[in-house]
Design a protein around this motif. Sequence first.
Motif, PDB file in Angstrom:
ATOM      1  N   ASN A 103       0.821  -1.205   0.000  1.00 27.97           N
ATOM      2  CA  ASN A 103       0.000   0.000   0.000  1.00 27.97           C
ATOM      3  C   ASN A 103       0.854   1.253   0.000  1.00 27.97           C
ATOM      4  OD1 ASN A 103      -2.849   0.995   0.234  1.00 27.97           O
ATOM      5  ND2 ASN A 103      -1.870   2.170   1.854  1.00 27.97           N
ATOM      6  N   HIS A 130      -6.377   1.565   4.264  1.00 32.92           N
ATOM      7  CA  HIS A 130      -5.524   0.388   4.067  1.00 32.92           C
ATOM      8  C   HIS A 130      -4.332   0.324   5.021  1.00 32.92           C
ATOM      9  CE1 HIS A 130      -7.326   0.562  -0.258  1.00 32.92           C
ATOM     10  NE2 HIS A 130      -8.204   0.228   0.666  1.00 32.92           N
ATOM     11  N   SER A 169      -9.703  -0.893  -4.144  1.00 38.83           N
ATOM     12  CA  SER A 169      -9.627  -2.010  -3.198  1.00 38.83           C
ATOM     13  C   SER A 169      -8.239  -2.049  -2.560  1.00 38.83           C
ATOM     14  CB  SER A 169      -9.892  -3.309  -3.952  1.00 38.83           C
ATOM     15  OG  SER A 169      -9.349  -4.396  -3.251  1.00 38.83           O
ATOM     16  N   GLU A 177      -5.544  -3.428  -4.786  1.00 42.74           N
ATOM     17  CA  GLU A 177      -4.971  -2.696  -5.907  1.00 42.74           C
ATOM     18  C   GLU A 177      -3.635  -2.096  -5.476  1.00 42.74           C
ATOM     19  OE1 GLU A 177      -7.685  -0.367  -8.788  1.00 42.74           O
ATOM     20  OE2 GLU A 177      -8.947  -0.791  -7.066  1.00 42.74           O
ATOM     21  N   GLU A 197      -0.920   0.509  -5.679  1.00 39.88           N
ATOM     22  CA  GLU A 197      -0.672   1.882  -6.134  1.00 39.88           C
ATOM     23  C   GLU A 197       0.644   1.982  -6.909  1.00 39.88           C
ATOM     24  OE1 GLU A 197      -1.498   1.163  -2.951  1.00 39.88           O
ATOM     25  OE2 GLU A 197      -3.352   2.262  -2.510  1.00 39.88           O
TER      26      GLU A 197
END
Length: 452
Positions: A151, A174, A210, A213, A215
């Motif tokens: 994240n 997250h 989500s 995902e 980044e």
Amino acid sequence: MGQDLKAYLDAVKRRKPDELHVVSRPIDPAYEITALVVKLEKERRRRPILLFENVKGTKFPVLTNVHASRSRLALALNCAPDAMLTTYLKAMDKPISPRVVDAAPAQEVVLTGADVDLYALPQIVHHEGDAGPYITSAISFARDPTSETWNCAYNRLMIQGRDTTSIHLTLGKHLWEFQRIAEQRGEVLPLALVIGVHPAIALGALAIGSIDEDERAIMGGLFGEPLELVRCRTSDVLVPAHAEMVLECEILPGKRTAEGPFGEFTGYSLGERQREVVKVRAITHRRDAMFQDITVAHLDHMLLSTIPMEANLYRAVRAMVPSVRAVRVPAPFTCYVAIEQRLVGQAKNAIMAVFGADLYMKRVVVVDHDVDVFDDRQISWALATRCQPDRDITLVTHARGSDLDPSTREDGYTAKWGVDATAKPSLGAYTPRHRVPPQVWERLRLDDFLPQ
Ligand code: MN
């Protein structure tokens, strides 16, 4: 284009030479940096990137206001300003996985142990009432303690000691989730805080989606090539190899400290709270590192964060209502959506899609496609003339929202409202808008009646 901030600044110098100012006169990092950015915008309507070479109390130059213009952000994505939404959506649809490299400019200087000293960094105080100096440009990189899910996020950091900061983890998001998992296991959460990056990395870090995902792959999608990462010296955390500076850290389990007040994007200075504690194990940086600041709560901050938000909301509404035409985030917690409504009920579905897609969203207004969501007067007009509040307002109670909204009784525990301001039963069947007949409009020439 290179993946470092200096490559981007070189592109600005070439393409927009008026938009980068170097200030050599000494400046006090307490209030003066923010004051100059805001005064320039207010009194001269200018919002250039500012590089302060001579900042009191530190050897590091300070760069701020990098993101305060849409055309500068577009330059970072190598697209036209009006193509930013589609460019961002493409990066979300076709992310490119990062690549690990062995050597990195971000590690030209490595400071550990007694050499770690956050007070050697610029001690920037942004607004009156802030509890102390804050680092506002740090992007956190961290991994789920139980998986390979990574994240990235922006987290404000208050400097609390030579090797200590507090960190604001948005409740329910997250990094907060990773920290709770680590804390339940009684473990530290290794993380890296990255300061001074190419704006494509900044925009990618703010992708909303989500927890699964990545980044970092969206950053790659924005660059059009894999993001280059390097392993930290004191942990397995991976960080952008071309960053200006990296704080290699751990969030301590079971520890909290007083943080705030701090003036935020909401326009308010929210009061003191107990927040998580970060220990800095190493600082690495380029030999000639710049320290980046984000002028919090002004355009540098707001433009940067709304572009990724709008892309995510557009994607989410489009999944429910294929004929969505535009999405805009005009204010904190607020979203306007324009749809070409083909079936009754689609406006309500758009409202639900927005609430399902972004924790922060609290008020959604849906309008027909003849209304320009970038014109607040047109939104007011649609609300006034196409909406009956008893019929068209949807209330959602006891939901989770932003923990920085001062109107809630408990941080982040909020109600939400959606307003269907589309014409009912349809725009086609609605009372027509008046106009002069088109054939008269075409025929009539102003110069025949009112010569200039
Ligand atoms: Mn994430």
